[in-house]
Design a protein around this motif. Structure first.
Motif, PDB file in Angstrom:
ATOM      1  N   HIS A 148      64.590  15.378  -9.584  1.00 14.70           N
ATOM      2  CA  HIS A 148      65.334  14.277 -10.183  1.00 14.70           C
ATOM      3  C   HIS A 148      64.533  13.606 -11.288  1.00 14.70           C
ATOM      4  CE1 HIS A 148      68.732  13.944  -7.236  1.00 14.70           C
ATOM      5  NE2 HIS A 148      67.891  14.725  -6.562  1.00 14.70           N
ATOM      6  N   HIS A 149      65.253  13.077 -12.277  1.00 11.87           N
ATOM      7  CA  HIS A 149      64.668  12.482 -13.492  1.00 11.87           C
ATOM      8  C   HIS A 149      63.939  13.559 -14.299  1.00 11.87           C
ATOM      9  CE1 HIS A 149      65.878   8.669 -11.913  1.00 11.87           C
ATOM     10  NE2 HIS A 149      64.954   8.630 -10.975  1.00 11.87           N
ATOM     11  N   THR A 150      64.643  14.649 -14.581  1.00  9.36           N
ATOM     12  CA  THR A 150      64.029  15.763 -15.307  1.00  9.36           C
ATOM     13  C   THR A 150      64.368  15.786 -16.800  1.00  9.36           C
ATOM     14  OG1 THR A 150      65.907  17.154 -14.628  1.00  9.36           O
ATOM     15  CG2 THR A 150      63.894  17.276 -13.294  1.00  9.36           C
ATOM     16  N   ARG A 151      65.313  14.980 -17.238  1.00 10.65           N
ATOM     17  CA  ARG A 151      65.737  15.020 -18.637  1.00 10.65           C
ATOM     18  C   ARG A 151      64.549  14.770 -19.564  1.00 10.65           C
ATOM     19  NH1 ARG A 151      70.363  14.917 -21.616  1.00 10.65           N
ATOM     20  NH2 ARG A 151      70.298  13.842 -23.601  1.00 10.65           N
ATOM     21  N   THR A 152      64.327  15.695 -20.509  1.00 11.10           N
ATOM     22  CA  THR A 152      63.234  15.698 -21.500  1.00 11.10           C
ATOM     23  C   THR A 152      61.857  15.899 -20.863  1.00 11.10           C
ATOM     24  OG1 THR A 152      62.755  13.301 -21.596  1.00 11.10           O
ATOM     25  CG2 THR A 152      64.575  14.145 -22.984  1.00 11.10           C
ATOM     26  N   ARG A 153      61.793  16.124 -19.571  1.00  9.87           N
ATOM     27  CA  ARG A 153      60.507  16.375 -18.911  1.00  9.87           C
ATOM     28  C   ARG A 153      59.970  17.735 -19.357  1.00  9.87           C
ATOM     29  NH1 ARG A 153      58.043  14.060 -14.392  1.00  9.87           N
ATOM     30  NH2 ARG A 153      59.878  12.689 -14.178  1.00  9.87           N
ATOM     31  N   ARG A 154      58.699  17.805 -19.695  1.00 10.77           N
ATOM     32  CA  ARG A 154      58.093  19.039 -20.185  1.00 10.77           C
ATOM     33  C   ARG A 154      57.341  19.777 -19.080  1.00 10.77           C
ATOM     34  NH1 ARG A 154      55.427  17.963 -26.148  1.00 10.77           N
ATOM     35  NH2 ARG A 154      57.164  16.822 -27.065  1.00 10.77           N
ATOM     36  N   LEU A 155      57.430  21.090 -19.118  1.00  5.66           N
ATOM     37  CA  LEU A 155      56.580  21.893 -18.250  1.00  5.66           C
ATOM     38  C   LEU A 155      55.156  21.843 -18.792  1.00  5.66           C
ATOM     39  CD1 LEU A 155      58.690  25.116 -17.522  1.00  5.66           C
ATOM     40  CD2 LEU A 155      58.498  23.026 -16.143  1.00  5.66           C
ATOM     41  N   TRP A 156      54.212  21.661 -17.901  1.00  8.78           N
ATOM     42  CA  TRP A 156      52.795  21.528 -18.266  1.00  8.78           C
ATOM     43  C   TRP A 156      52.014  22.665 -17.633  1.00  8.78           C
ATOM     44  CZ3 TRP A 156      48.638  19.051 -15.081  1.00  8.78           C
ATOM     45  CH2 TRP A 156      47.470  18.856 -15.812  1.00  8.78           C
ATOM     46  N   VAL A 157      51.253  23.392 -18.444  1.00  9.64           N
ATOM     47  CA  VAL A 157      50.525  24.552 -17.939  1.00  9.64           C
ATOM     48  C   VAL A 157      49.245  24.172 -17.213  1.00  9.64           C
ATOM     49  CG1 VAL A 157      51.467  26.084 -19.702  1.00  9.64           C
ATOM     50  CG2 VAL A 157      49.317  24.883 -20.140  1.00  9.64           C
ATOM     51  N   GLY A 158      48.774  22.946 -17.416  1.00  7.90           N
ATOM     52  CA  GLY A 158      47.547  22.513 -16.762  1.00  7.90           C
ATOM     53  C   GLY A 158      46.334  22.774 -17.625  1.00  7.90           C
ATOM     54  N   PRO A 159      45.165  22.317 -17.173  1.00  8.26           N
ATOM     55  CA  PRO A 159      43.940  22.483 -17.955  1.00  8.26           C
ATOM     56  C   PRO A 159      43.463  23.935 -17.989  1.00  8.26           C
ATOM     57  CG  PRO A 159      43.428  21.592 -15.796  1.00  8.26           C
ATOM     58  CD  PRO A 159      44.927  21.628 -15.896  1.00  8.26           C
ATOM     59  N   ASN A 160      42.753  24.270 -19.039  1.00  6.00           N
ATOM     60  CA  ASN A 160      42.109  25.587 -19.181  1.00  6.00           C
ATOM     61  C   ASN A 160      43.098  26.746 -19.212  1.00  6.00           C
ATOM     62  OD1 ASN A 160      39.533  24.279 -18.989  1.00  6.00           O
ATOM     63  ND2 ASN A 160      39.776  24.251 -16.767  1.00  6.00           N
ATOM     64  N   ARG A 161      44.330  26.467 -19.664  1.00  9.19           N
ATOM     65  CA  ARG A 161      45.315  27.526 -19.833  1.00  9.19           C
ATOM     66  C   ARG A 161      45.944  27.396 -21.216  1.00  9.19           C
ATOM     67  NH1 ARG A 161      48.686  28.908 -14.294  1.00  9.19           N
ATOM     68  NH2 ARG A 161      46.921  28.918 -12.855  1.00  9.19           N
ATOM     69  N   MET A 162      46.401  28.517 -21.739  1.00  8.02           N
ATOM     70  CA  MET A 162      47.015  28.527 -23.060  1.00  8.02           C
ATOM     71  C   MET A 162      48.317  27.722 -23.039  1.00  8.02           C
ATOM     72  SD  MET A 162      46.735  29.583 -26.202  1.00  8.02           S
ATOM     73  CE  MET A 162      45.568  30.955 -26.088  1.00  8.02           C
ATOM     74  N   PRO A 163      48.436  26.679 -23.851  1.00  8.60           N
ATOM     75  CA  PRO A 163      49.663  25.877 -23.851  1.00  8.60           C
ATOM     76  C   PRO A 163      50.823  26.618 -24.509  1.00  8.60           C
ATOM     77  CG  PRO A 163      48.193  25.144 -25.588  1.00  8.60           C
ATOM     78  CD  PRO A 163      47.434  26.168 -24.800  1.00  8.60           C
ATOM     79  N   PHE A 164      52.020  26.118 -24.299  1.00 12.77           N
ATOM     80  CA  PHE A 164      53.198  26.685 -24.944  1.00 12.77           C
ATOM     81  C   PHE A 164      53.172  26.376 -26.441  1.00 12.77           C
ATOM     82  CE2 PHE A 164      55.023  25.890 -20.590  1.00 12.77           C
ATOM     83  CZ  PHE A 164      55.203  27.224 -20.256  1.00 12.77           C
ATOM     84  N   PHE A 165      53.701  27.296 -27.240  1.00 13.58           N
ATOM     85  CA  PHE A 165      53.808  27.049 -28.680  1.00 13.58           C
ATOM     86  C   PHE A 165      54.854  25.976 -28.969  1.00 13.58           C
ATOM     87  CE2 PHE A 165      52.124  31.455 -28.692  1.00 13.58           C
ATOM     88  CZ  PHE A 165      50.958  31.213 -29.418  1.00 13.58           C
ATOM     89  N   ALA A 166      55.893  25.931 -28.142  1.00 15.84           N
ATOM     90  CA  ALA A 166      56.948  24.919 -28.270  1.00 15.84           C
ATOM     91  C   ALA A 166      57.212  24.348 -26.889  1.00 15.84           C
ATOM     92  CB  ALA A 166      58.222  25.531 -28.841  1.00 15.84           C
ATOM     93  N   PRO A 167      57.553  23.066 -26.791  1.00 13.41           N
ATOM     94  CA  PRO A 167      57.784  22.430 -25.487  1.00 13.41           C
ATOM     95  C   PRO A 167      58.888  23.131 -24.697  1.00 13.41           C
ATOM     96  CG  PRO A 167      57.653  20.789 -27.231  1.00 13.41           C
ATOM     97  CD  PRO A 167      57.723  22.115 -27.906  1.00 13.41           C
ATOM     98  N   LYS A 168      58.672  23.247 -23.402  1.00 11.85           N
ATOM     99  CA  LYS A 168      59.679  23.786 -22.488  1.00 11.85           C
ATOM    100  C   LYS A 168      60.282  22.608 -21.730  1.00 11.85           C
ATOM    101  CE  LYS A 168      58.699  28.051 -23.604  1.00 11.85           C
ATOM    102  NZ  LYS A 168      59.638  28.867 -24.404  1.00 11.85           N
TER     103      LYS A 168
END
Length: 225
Positions: A148-168
């Motif tokens: 719940h309350h997920t609208r515009t929430r971004r997936l986060w890969v966490g530290p020491n990992r390659m981030p997304f090129f565009a927000p998910k």
């Protein structure tokens, strides 16, 4: 339970988990059976168990026998949760998203940890499997996991990992996925959790290969953090 705790949980990102027996029980459970079975089925693979087993009543939480259910609640640091096990065999759980309660993570908000979500789903389904076996529910459970309350929430890969090129992200205010956990051995709890994770992440526009999710599941199950 203090109703203010549930309102606090719902005031930010939170999870709602509902497990329902796939067949009607021939005889309802005793309150003591509700308590003992959840405790015996709880999954403890990392620093916090699922669901959290509260022992007695103190400033951090409590337990109580209700009319047709046993319930437990906890409010400790970024852990806020409440669960009930009903005599009908139904299990209901509300839990805060730790991401909305932890100021130590330096990232844009709102966000949702990919690894944390994989761990959470895997623990839920493993708990469901243990619950079905402990109660000898041969038909198993229907599993519903809602974020719940997920609208515009971004997936986060966490530290020491390659981030997304565009927000998910997702435009949905709430995201719900469902599955069935049977005890006939057709699918392992890990496989059911994998399918649920893939469906959930698809709502955010992320479609990883199975082995990406399985790698985190294996780390959790082997406690190799």
């Amino acid at each position: 339970m203090d109703a203010a705790l549930l309102e606090d949980i719902k005031g930010a990102g939170y999870w709602r988990v509902n497990l329902r027996p796939l067949s009607v029980l021939g005889e309802k459970l005793s309150i003591q059976k509700c308590r003992d079975t959840v405790s015996a089925s709880s999954v403890q693979l990392r620093g916090w168990d699922y669901p959290h087993i509260q022992h007695g009543n103190d400033q951090y939480g409590g337990v109580e026998n209700g009319d047709g259910f046993f319930e437990s609640w906890t409010s400790f640091l970024n852990h806020r949760e409440f669960w009930r096990m009903y005599q009908s065999g139904q299990f209901l759980h509300y839990a805060s998203m730790w991401e909305d309660r932890d100021d130590s993570v330096d990232t844009a908000r709102p966000f949702l940890s990919i690894t944390g979500t994989i761990y959470f789903f895997t623990e839920i389904v493993e708990f469901t499997s243990r619950l079905a076996n402990g109660l000898q529910f041969k038909d198993g459970f229907a599993i519903s996991i809602e974020a719940h309350h997920t609208r515009t929430r971004r997936l986060w890969v966490g530290p020491n990992r390659m981030p997304f090129f565009a927000p998910k992200t997702t435009a949905a205010e709430n995201v719900a996925v469902d599955a069935k956990m049977t005890v006939d051995g057709a699918q392992s709890s890990q496989q059911v959790a994998l399918a649920m994770c893939k469906e959930f992440f698809d709502r955010f526009g992320w479609n990883p290969a199975d082995d990406q999710i399985q790698a985190d599941q294996i780390r959790l199950l082997k406690q190799q953090f």
